[in-house]
Write an enzyme that holds these catalytic residues in place. Structure first.
Site, PDB file in Angstrom:
ATOM      1  N   ARG A 180       0.903  -1.234   0.149  1.00  0.00           N
ATOM      2  CA  ARG A 180      -0.057   0.076   0.109  1.00  0.00           C
ATOM      3  C   ARG A 180       0.865   1.245   0.006  1.00  0.00           C
ATOM      4  O   ARG A 180       0.356   2.306   0.589  1.00  0.00           O
ATOM      5  CB  ARG A 180      -0.876  -0.155   1.377  1.00  0.00           C
ATOM      6  CG  ARG A 180      -2.138  -0.939   1.293  1.00  0.00           C
ATOM      7  CD  ARG A 180      -2.945  -0.565   0.293  1.00  0.00           C
ATOM      8  NE  ARG A 180      -4.235  -1.507   0.040  1.00  0.00           N
ATOM      9  CZ  ARG A 180      -4.111  -2.899  -0.323  1.00  0.00           C
ATOM     10  NH1 ARG A 180      -3.201  -3.452  -0.801  1.00  0.00           N
ATOM     11  NH2 ARG A 180      -5.315  -3.074  -0.266  1.00  0.00           N
ATOM     12  N   SER A 254     -10.944  -0.012   2.275  1.00  0.00           N
ATOM     13  CA  SER A 254     -10.364  -0.383   3.645  1.00  0.00           C
ATOM     14  C   SER A 254      -9.745   0.919   4.152  1.00  0.00           C
ATOM     15  O   SER A 254      -9.076   1.669   3.279  1.00  0.00           O
ATOM     16  CB  SER A 254      -8.992  -1.119   3.499  1.00  0.00           C
ATOM     17  OG  SER A 254      -9.112  -2.425   2.947  1.00  0.00           O
ATOM     18  N   GLU A 350      -5.479   4.373   5.696  1.00  0.00           N
ATOM     19  CA  GLU A 350      -4.965   4.104   4.226  1.00  0.00           C
ATOM     20  C   GLU A 350      -5.254   5.250   3.405  1.00  0.00           C
ATOM     21  O   GLU A 350      -4.390   5.646   2.655  1.00  0.00           O
ATOM     22  CB  GLU A 350      -5.785   2.757   3.791  1.00  0.00           C
ATOM     23  CG  GLU A 350      -5.007   2.286   2.623  1.00  0.00           C
ATOM     24  CD  GLU A 350      -5.897   1.530   1.827  1.00  0.00           C
ATOM     25  OE1 GLU A 350      -6.444   2.097   1.194  1.00  0.00           O
ATOM     26  OE2 GLU A 350      -5.571   0.326   1.904  1.00  0.00           O
TER      27      GLU A 350
END
Ligand code: EPU
Length: 354
Positions: A180, A254, A350
């Protein structure tokens, strides 16, 4: 006080369709936050060049927005210009016996492109089916799901460099892809405006072992012949069951990254929680699903400050009735504190913020 002079934008206002005071809740899938002072749709490198040079000259900050599914807008007005990337394109630049290399415009919808490549029986991004957002946003957070990451198929990224005011081609090795993460949200955050992404996809059918949830889907449906299309169908079915549709339930996928912890803490935690799911990282650390941590901390399904912790996946926060960013921030703080108290893990958000 702002030092720039609004009328200077007048020259490009009509040409570039720069709009003023644009509500960012319309352009982010979490559907909250304040206005952008300026907002421009860009369709070409020339558009970007004009906007960036003008912004620099007037000392106006810029923010690059794609599909808005990984951006959270603050309540305060963004006193700069949002550059909404709409660059289109799908160009096959090499086709061999084993692979096809495609250059794609950053403003294309990611899942439309996955669908197109799957229809050509190409493998490499089929497990990334259903990920919301644009092609240009994919490398920024190195989107990943069900065993694939965009960084693994990326050949290079073409981008407008707001520092040198010219185009650059960044080979994948220079993008520093990791879980990520990439340079685009790290050291070089907001420096590059991605214009095209070049990916290389394989003509070899997808092979097991598959991500557990996907293998379970194949077993349940007695699928033993694997193609990009069967993987896409499986992933879409799993996502549909576990992830809320942003069009119906505002969310940003997410909301937290999975936690990566050092070995000493992992050893202590696994002794106390022997059923804790975990994955070994190449560097000796361990990845722990934050959805599990949040569920164990008692938040799954809870409504906190108008934000619902999704009852099918605690990693996702749904904006049910939040009045703004401050509600989201309060919910986030409560969840993070609950996880910290129980597990001594500091979880990280995130999505990026404007
Ligand atoms: N889990 C729980 N409770 C929950 C959620 C998950 O116990 O509420 C457990 C599951 O039982 C499983 C483990 O956590 O043992 C992992 O869950 P899952 O396979 O659903 O994946 P995830 O870690 O929650 C990540 C990505 C998703 C991606 C899936 C599938 C991150 C931050 N998220 O989720 O990506 O789709 O894996 O590969 O890495 C996104 O980035 O927006 C996203 C949806």
């Amino acid at each position: 006080m702002s030092t720039y002079c609004v009328p200077l934008w007048g020259g490009i206002l009509e040409v570039m369709q720069v709009r003023t005071n644009v509500p960012l809740d319309h352009y982010t899938t979490m559907r909250l936050g304040g206005n952008a002072r300026f907002f421009a749709d860009v369709h070409s490198i020339e558009d970007i060049d004009t906007i960036v040079k003008q912004a620099k000259a007037q000392n106006v900050p810029t923010y690059i927005l794609g599909g808005g599914s990984n951006t959270i807008a603050n309540d305060e007005r963004f006193d700069g210009i949002v550059i909404h990337n709409r660059i289109q394109g799908f160009e096959i630049i090499e086709d061999t016996q084993s692979s096809t290399t495609i250059r794609i415009g950053a403003g294309e919808n990611w899942d439309d492109i996955v669908k197109k490549t799957v229809e050509r029986n190409l493998s490499g991004i089929e497990a990334l089916s259903g990920v919301p957002g644009t092609v240009g946003a994919a490398p920024v957070q190195n989107i990943g799901a069900y065993g694939q990451e965009v960084g693994d198929v990326t050949v290079s990224v073409d981008a407008y460099d707001t520092k040198s005011l010219g185009m650059v081609t960044l080979p994948a090795a220079e993008c520093s892809f990791s879980y990520r993460h990439s340079i685009f949200r790290g050291d070089d955050y907001q420096r590059y405006i991605i214009t095209t992404v070049t990916i290389q996809l394989s003509k070899t059918a997808p092979q097991p072992p598959f991500y557990k949830a996907l293998q379970d889907y194949f077993d349940t449906n007695a699928i033993t012949f694997f193609t990009p299309q069967t993987v896409r169908d499986g992933v879409l079915a799993i996502r549909f069951a576990k992830l809320p549709d942003p069009a119906l339930h505002p969310n940003a996928g997410s909301f937290f990254k999975n936690a990566i912890v050092d070995n000493w803490l992992f050893e202590e935690l696994i002794a106390s929680y022997p059923t804790m799911p975990n994955f070994d990282m190449p560097d000796g650390r361990h990845k722990i699903p934050t959805g599990w941590l949040i569920e164990q901390a008692g938040f799954k399904g809870q409504l906190l400050h108008g934000m619902r912790v999704h009852d099918k996946n605690a990693l996702v926060l749904i904006n049910e009735s939040a009045t703004g960013y401050s509600d989201l921030a309060a919910a986030r703080a409560e969840i993070a504190a609950g996880v910290q108290t129980k597990f001594r893990i500091q979880i990280e958000q995130e999505p990026l913020e404007i």
